[in-house]
Scaffold this active site. Structure first.
Site, PDB file in Angstrom:
ATOM      1  N   ASP A  63       0.867  -1.282  -0.033  1.00  0.00           N
ATOM      2  CA  ASP A  63       0.017   0.010   0.102  1.00  0.00           C
ATOM      3  C   ASP A  63       0.873   1.264  -0.033  1.00  0.00           C
ATOM      4  O   ASP A  63       0.318   2.374  -0.130  1.00  0.00           O
ATOM      5  CB  ASP A  63      -0.936  -0.133   1.302  1.00  0.00           C
ATOM      6  CG  ASP A  63      -0.376  -0.081   2.432  1.00  0.00           C
ATOM      7  OD1 ASP A  63       0.902  -0.059   2.681  1.00  0.00           O
ATOM      8  OD2 ASP A  63      -1.133  -0.003   3.598  1.00  0.00           O
ATOM      9  N   SER A  64       2.218   1.178   0.097  1.00  0.00           N
ATOM     10  CA  SER A  64       3.122   2.285  -0.263  1.00  0.00           C
ATOM     11  C   SER A  64       2.987   2.634  -1.563  1.00  0.00           C
ATOM     12  O   SER A  64       3.306   3.895  -1.963  1.00  0.00           O
ATOM     13  CB  SER A  64       4.687   1.745   0.200  1.00  0.00           C
ATOM     14  OG  SER A  64       4.763   0.830  -0.740  1.00  0.00           O
ATOM     15  N   ASP A 102      -0.903  -6.070  -0.049  1.00  0.00           N
ATOM     16  CA  ASP A 102      -1.397  -5.421   1.121  1.00  0.00           C
ATOM     17  C   ASP A 102      -3.018  -5.298   1.256  1.00  0.00           C
ATOM     18  O   ASP A 102      -3.453  -4.827   0.143  1.00  0.00           O
ATOM     19  CB  ASP A 102      -0.564  -4.007   1.381  1.00  0.00           C
ATOM     20  CG  ASP A 102       0.323  -3.872   2.176  1.00  0.00           C
ATOM     21  OD1 ASP A 102       0.660  -4.961   2.988  1.00  0.00           O
ATOM     22  OD2 ASP A 102       1.479  -3.098   1.712  1.00  0.00           O
ATOM     23  N   LYS A 132      -1.127  -9.342   2.970  1.00  0.00           N
ATOM     24  CA  LYS A 132      -0.710  -8.892   4.149  1.00  0.00           C
ATOM     25  C   LYS A 132      -1.699  -7.858   5.016  1.00  0.00           C
ATOM     26  O   LYS A 132      -2.075  -7.198   4.363  1.00  0.00           O
ATOM     27  CB  LYS A 132       0.646  -8.191   3.789  1.00  0.00           C
ATOM     28  CG  LYS A 132       1.410  -7.579   5.035  1.00  0.00           C
ATOM     29  CD  LYS A 132       2.871  -7.081   4.689  1.00  0.00           C
ATOM     30  CE  LYS A 132       3.127  -5.801   4.022  1.00  0.00           C
ATOM     31  NZ  LYS A 132       2.343  -4.751   5.054  1.00  0.00           N
ATOM     32  N   GLU A 134      -1.732  -5.640   8.702  1.00  0.00           N
ATOM     33  CA  GLU A 134      -0.977  -4.943   9.662  1.00  0.00           C
ATOM     34  C   GLU A 134      -1.584  -5.155  10.902  1.00  0.00           C
ATOM     35  O   GLU A 134      -2.968  -5.029  11.177  1.00  0.00           O
ATOM     36  CB  GLU A 134      -0.995  -3.304   9.542  1.00  0.00           C
ATOM     37  CG  GLU A 134       0.050  -3.010   8.344  1.00  0.00           C
ATOM     38  CD  GLU A 134       0.359  -1.527   8.179  1.00  0.00           C
ATOM     39  OE1 GLU A 134      -0.092  -0.814   9.098  1.00  0.00           O
ATOM     40  OE2 GLU A 134       0.820  -1.088   7.244  1.00  0.00           O
ATOM     41  N   GLU A 201       8.959  -4.476  10.869  1.00  0.00           N
ATOM     42  CA  GLU A 201       9.336  -2.967  10.535  1.00  0.00           C
ATOM     43  C   GLU A 201       9.471  -2.171  11.792  1.00  0.00           C
ATOM     44  O   GLU A 201       8.907  -1.971  12.603  1.00  0.00           O
ATOM     45  CB  GLU A 201       8.127  -2.590   9.808  1.00  0.00           C
ATOM     46  CG  GLU A 201       8.394  -1.164   9.195  1.00  0.00           C
ATOM     47  CD  GLU A 201       7.617  -0.504   8.150  1.00  0.00           C
ATOM     48  OE1 GLU A 201       7.798   0.518   7.584  1.00  0.00           O
ATOM     49  OE2 GLU A 201       6.600  -1.266   7.917  1.00  0.00           O
TER      50      GLU A 201
END
Length: 286
Positions: A63-64, A102, A132, A134, A201
């Site tokens: 999602d960066s 993401d 993925k 978070e 991270e």
């Protein structure tokens, strides 16, 4: 033999060409624990995926892309539609690496059922191998729900960019004993819930090393430790496409400088009418 579609860059920018599918698998990634470190980079386009695929075990459609591709201030505004479109492109451009997508902010936090609806959509529309997510203990029920229903989940603990508004920035996490213990507990919760690997991270190195020793699935470090079972970076950061380089990034190239030099030469030749030359125009048939 099953096939996927890739772009043959030697002949065309757009023509799909059938290629044998010889991808790594999620079980193969999980078995890499304690072995040769896993290589993961971000990818958002077909051509980038093609270039990275031979060298990577995993490609992350991060999602960066909100910041790298769309110029957004954070990853928070990224949508499922964005992730699906870019995820499908990366799958089309690769045939070796495991492609992980993401889950964007707001697409999984409300409930396990909400998370499954979002994840199943991403897998259906892209052909990716997993998602993925978070978060730590609070997201363990979602991780378990998805894993038990056939959706491979990569966890993500420590600095979680989607929580930037609560964290107050992108600084390293785990500098206090309380926070360090919470990050370690998060990793245990996510791995215990069925995650096949975990991104660690932006944490103090000793925390990343401890998590890697204590959990039985591979850890993928970013701003963490060389002792992790693999590493990931944003490709545009490691290639030097941005002026600012985060502390945890090593620049392996100066692509921004090379692009600037090439475009300057092109602009000069256009303005002097040196381009196009005889080799770039069509002569009449004799």
């Amino acid at each position: 033999m099953s096939t996927t579609f890739t772009v043959d860059s030697a002949t065309s920018r757009a023509t799909p060409v059938s290629a044998p599918m010889k991808r790594l698998t999620i079980p193969a990634i999980r078995r890499a624990k304690g072995g040769t470190p896993l290589v993961m980079l971000t990818a958002y386009t077909v051509r980038t995926a093609q270039l990275l695929d031979p060298h990577c075990d995993l490609l992350l459609v991060g999602d960066s892309l909100g910041q790298v591709v769309y110029g957004l201030p954070s990853t928070v505004p990224v949508t499922l539609e964005m992730m699906a479109a870019h995820g499908a492109a990366v799958v089309r451009g690769s045939h070796h690496a495991v492609v992980i997508i993401d889950m964007p902010f707001g697409s999984y936090e409300a409930s396990p059922e909400h998370a499954f609806a979002s994840a199943s959509r991403l897998l259906k529309e892209t052909g990716a191998a997993g998602v993925k997510m978070e978060g730590g203990e609070a997201m363990a029920p979602q991780v378990r729900f998805l894993s038990e229903r056939g959706v491979p989940v990569m966890g993500h603990v420590g600095l979680t960019p989607q929580a930037v508004n609560i964290l107050g920035g992108y600084g390293a996490r785990g500098r206090t004993q309380e926070e360090a213990s919470r990050i370690i507990d998060d990793a245990h919760a996510v791995s215990g819930a069925g995650a096949f690997s975990i991104v660690v991270e932006g944490v103090v190195e000793t925390i990343a090393a401890e998590i890697t020793r204590m959990i039985d699935v591979p850890t993928i470090g970013i701003g963490a430790s060389a002792t992790c079972d693999g590493q990931v970076l944003v490709t545009e950061d490691m290639l030097g496409l941005f002026e600012r380089t985060p502390r945890f990034v090593k620049r392996y190239g100066d692509m921004a400088g090379q692009i600037s030099t090439a475009v300057e030469a092109y602009a000069d030749e256009v303005r002097s009418r040196a381009f196009p030359g005889a080799d770039q125009v069509y002569a009449p048939k004799s």
